[in-house]
Design a protein around this motif. Structure first.
Motif, PDB file in Angstrom:
ATOM      1  N   UNK A 172       0.810  -1.186   0.000  1.00 16.03           N
ATOM      2  CA  UNK A 172       0.000   0.000   0.000  1.00 16.03           C
ATOM      3  C   UNK A 172       0.864   1.265   0.000  1.00 16.03           C
ATOM      4  N   UNK A 173       1.994   1.196   0.688  1.00 20.37           N
ATOM      5  CA  UNK A 173       2.870   2.362   0.727  1.00 20.37           C
ATOM      6  C   UNK A 173       3.472   2.636  -0.649  1.00 20.37           C
ATOM      7  N   UNK A 174       3.712   1.574  -1.401  1.00 19.85           N
ATOM      8  CA  UNK A 174       4.252   1.764  -2.750  1.00 19.85           C
ATOM      9  C   UNK A 174       3.245   2.496  -3.626  1.00 19.85           C
ATOM     10  N   UNK A 175       1.975   2.158  -3.478  1.00 19.51           N
ATOM     11  CA  UNK A 175       0.938   2.826  -4.253  1.00 19.51           C
ATOM     12  C   UNK A 175       0.864   4.300  -3.877  1.00 19.51           C
ATOM     13  N   UNK A 176       0.958   4.584  -2.599  1.00 22.55           N
ATOM     14  CA  UNK A 176       0.929   5.967  -2.138  1.00 22.55           C
ATOM     15  C   UNK A 176       2.124   6.745  -2.683  1.00 22.55           C
ATOM     16  N   UNK A 177       3.297   6.136  -2.661  1.00 21.61           N
ATOM     17  CA  UNK A 177       4.491   6.789  -3.204  1.00 21.61           C
ATOM     18  C   UNK A 177       4.339   7.034  -4.707  1.00 21.61           C
ATOM     19  N   UNK A 178       3.748   6.099  -5.408  1.00 23.80           N
ATOM     20  CA  UNK A 178       3.543   6.244  -6.850  1.00 23.80           C
ATOM     21  C   UNK A 178       2.594   7.403  -7.133  1.00 23.80           C
ATOM     22  N   UNK A 179       1.522   7.503  -6.353  1.00 23.86           N
ATOM     23  CA  UNK A 179       0.572   8.605  -6.536  1.00 23.86           C
ATOM     24  C   UNK A 179       1.254   9.940  -6.248  1.00 23.86           C
ATOM     25  N   UNK A 180       2.078   9.984  -5.210  1.00 24.32           N
ATOM     26  CA  UNK A 180       2.808  11.220  -4.900  1.00 24.32           C
ATOM     27  C   UNK A 180       3.719  11.609  -6.057  1.00 24.32           C
ATOM     28  N   UNK A 220       6.019   7.014 -19.082  1.00 21.77           N
ATOM     29  CA  UNK A 220       6.982   6.093 -18.470  1.00 21.77           C
ATOM     30  C   UNK A 220       6.736   5.993 -16.963  1.00 21.77           C
ATOM     31  N   UNK A 221       6.449   7.114 -16.332  1.00 19.36           N
ATOM     32  CA  UNK A 221       6.187   7.117 -14.894  1.00 19.36           C
ATOM     33  C   UNK A 221       4.907   6.356 -14.562  1.00 19.36           C
ATOM     34  N   UNK A 222       3.905   6.492 -15.386  1.00 18.64           N
ATOM     35  CA  UNK A 222       2.644   5.774 -15.162  1.00 18.64           C
ATOM     36  C   UNK A 222       2.842   4.277 -15.349  1.00 18.64           C
TER      37      UNK A 222
END
Length: 103
Positions: free
Chosen positions: A1-9, A44-46
């Motif tokens: 879940x933290x990875x998803x949050x970091x990706x959204x940030x 690329x980021x997405x």
């Protein structure tokens, strides 16, 4: 879940940064090239998390490993909470023992 949050940030920061760059640039021929490369960087980021899932193995394994990591973090938090309570109880017992010795 933290990875998803970091990706959204990262996505939010990148969007703000690219928007600022596009607003700073004057109208002209370079603007379309900057928009093109900004779009490539955004794509690329997405796609980075999707590529990571594919290279890790099946997406099911990646999800299960993430769930197990979250459970491990929860257990670590439970242990730290239990240690804090244990330390408080030890202090209370020591204080009670000292107060009985004073009597």
């Amino acid at each position: 879940m933290t990875e998803l949050l970091e990706w959204v940030k990262k996505m939010i920061y990148l969007s703000v940064f690219l928007t600022l760059i596009l607003h700073i640039l004057p109208e002209g021929s370079y603007r379309k090239y900057v928009r093109f490369f900004a779009g490539l960087i955004f794509i690329v980021t997405v796609m980075a998390p999707v590529v990571q899932l594919v290279h890790r193995g099946s997406w099911e394994e990646a999800i299960l490993s993430e769930i197990s990591r979250e459970k491990e973090r929860e257990v670590e938090l439970d242990f730290s909470y239990m240690e804090e309570i244990q330390q408080e109880k030890i202090k209370e017992l020591i204080e009670a023992e000292q107060s009985q010795e004073e009597r």
